[in-house]
Write a protein that holds these residues in place. Sequence first.
Motif, mmCIF file in Angstrom:
data_model
loop_
_atom_site.group_PDB
_atom_site.id
_atom_site.type_symbol
_atom_site.label_atom_id
_atom_site.label_comp_id
_atom_site.label_asym_id
_atom_site.label_seq_id
_atom_site.Cartn_x
_atom_site.Cartn_y
_atom_site.Cartn_z
ATOM 1 N N ALA A 287 -5.538 2.396 3.967
ATOM 2 C CA ALA A 287 -5.049 1.239 3.211
ATOM 3 C C ALA A 287 -4.693 1.696 1.806
ATOM 4 C CB ALA A 287 -6.102 0.131 3.164
ATOM 5 N N TYR A 288 -3.749 1.025 1.216
ATOM 6 C CA TYR A 288 -3.277 1.392 -0.121
ATOM 7 C C TYR A 288 -4.162 0.763 -1.193
ATOM 8 C CZ TYR A 288 -0.150 2.086 -4.109
ATOM 9 O OH TYR A 288 0.376 2.446 -5.320
ATOM 10 N N GLN A 289 -4.856 1.612 -1.961
ATOM 11 C CA GLN A 289 -5.676 1.188 -3.094
ATOM 12 C C GLN A 289 -6.584 0.008 -2.750
ATOM 13 O OE1 GLN A 289 -3.020 0.593 -6.458
ATOM 14 N NE2 GLN A 289 -2.945 2.787 -6.866
ATOM 15 N N ARG A 290 -7.268 0.130 -1.648
ATOM 16 C CA ARG A 290 -8.155 -0.945 -1.209
ATOM 17 C C ARG A 290 -9.375 -1.036 -2.120
ATOM 18 N NH1 ARG A 290 -10.270 -1.779 5.028
ATOM 19 N NH2 ARG A 290 -11.258 -3.813 4.708
ATOM 20 N N THR A 291 -9.777 -2.238 -2.457
ATOM 21 C CA THR A 291 -10.966 -2.465 -3.286
ATOM 22 C C THR A 291 -11.911 -3.415 -2.549
ATOM 23 O OG1 THR A 291 -9.912 -4.322 -4.439
ATOM 24 C CG2 THR A 291 -9.692 -2.125 -5.433
ATOM 25 N N PHE A 292 -13.174 -3.423 -3.013
ATOM 26 C CA PHE A 292 -14.181 -4.250 -2.375
ATOM 27 C C PHE A 292 -14.934 -5.065 -3.418
ATOM 28 C CE2 PHE A 292 -13.356 -0.627 0.345
ATOM 29 C CZ PHE A 292 -13.112 -1.245 1.564
ATOM 30 N N GLU A 293 -15.414 -6.193 -3.003
ATOM 31 C CA GLU A 293 -16.076 -7.128 -3.907
ATOM 32 C C GLU A 293 -17.308 -6.483 -4.531
ATOM 33 O OE1 GLU A 293 -18.308 -11.491 -3.675
ATOM 34 O OE2 GLU A 293 -17.229 -10.682 -1.934
ATOM 35 N N PRO A 294 -17.446 -6.545 -5.863
ATOM 36 C CA PRO A 294 -18.638 -5.979 -6.516
ATOM 37 C C PRO A 294 -19.919 -6.586 -5.935
ATOM 38 C CG PRO A 294 -16.969 -6.551 -8.135
ATOM 39 C CD PRO A 294 -16.493 -7.109 -6.820
ATOM 40 N N GLY A 295 -20.888 -5.716 -5.691
ATOM 41 C CA GLY A 295 -22.154 -6.166 -5.131
ATOM 42 C C GLY A 295 -22.192 -6.237 -3.624
ATOM 43 N N SER A 296 -21.062 -6.036 -2.957
ATOM 44 C CA SER A 296 -21.027 -6.080 -1.494
ATOM 45 C C SER A 296 -21.589 -4.787 -0.908
ATOM 46 C CB SER A 296 -19.589 -6.285 -1.006
ATOM 47 O OG SER A 296 -18.790 -5.151 -1.321
ATOM 48 N N ARG A 297 -21.952 -4.836 0.372
ATOM 49 C CA ARG A 297 -22.440 -3.630 1.032
ATOM 50 C C ARG A 297 -21.362 -2.561 1.078
ATOM 51 N NH1 ARG A 297 -26.637 -3.576 4.642
ATOM 52 N NH2 ARG A 297 -26.391 -1.319 4.389
#
Length: 312
Positions: A287-297
């Motif tokens: 995926a292109y520059q995928r980010t994840f929610e802060p504090g998520s696993r």
Amino acid sequence: MTQVQHPSAPVRDWLIGLQSSIIDALQQLEIEAGSTARFIRDPWQKSGNEPLQGDGITCIIEGGKVFERAGCGFSHVRGPALPPSATERRPELAGAPFEAMGVSLVFHPLNPYVPTVHMNVRMLTATPAGGAPVSWFGGGMDLTPYYAYEEDARHFHQVCRDSLAPFGEDKYPRYKAWCDEYFCLRHRGEQRGIGGIFYDDVSELGFEQGFAMMQSVGGHFLDAYLPIVRRRKDEPWGERERDFQRYRRGRYVEFNLVFDRGTHFGLQSGGRTESILLSMPPHATWAYQRTFEPGSREAELTERFLVRRDWL
């Protein structure tokens, strides 16, 4: 090729036995889970006019209830000239005839809460022109979780340390640091997993002790990995976890194709492609520059586990 002075037969016999014991243990896990998937045992031989001669046994299971894909290969090959990937640290052996044997495995579980694991133990002997045979050993194991747990990381590293303890207190710190350095996606500045131990081109222990250390590392593998599998294999998971697993597997593919010396050695020396690439996962995504929610696993994995740490 000049006959080597070190007996390779005991090493070969032990490696084949190691492969069998690991495959038997994984097959038992599948049986306990009610799976009908069974390991395929595929003996192979390279002969005729090919530059690389030898044989091996590729064992692989796909579509299991515990392991989506798990491959464990034994190989024993001889060639007229060491490939470049094997002489980076030993330029004086460039072009020397060689003999190489080892067991290599990568297990990709179905459940995203169970980590992927890699283990490899190997011996390589080269005979430079007019010189005596030179043997050296390599190996190690490393863990690549998708959803990580501190207790799993500590357990894995503790067993890694135990496997090296008889050979000197310096070995685990050295080989742990070597593993961190090696299993790094340098183009991303990111660790592949939580590490473990890794060593290569080791000859200072001599043949007998080098072989003994290889036996200890390989012999500790199931103790390092199976308790983690049993703890996590029944964790409930859904499409979110599965999607993240596929995304992280993409990183695994990147490392194996771009940086892994074993993959490069096999392909450069004319090895058996299907066996060399058994480490690839059945499904992976990018995926292109995928980010994840802060504090998520998912964010926790990168922030707390894919970093170089003292796990003990």
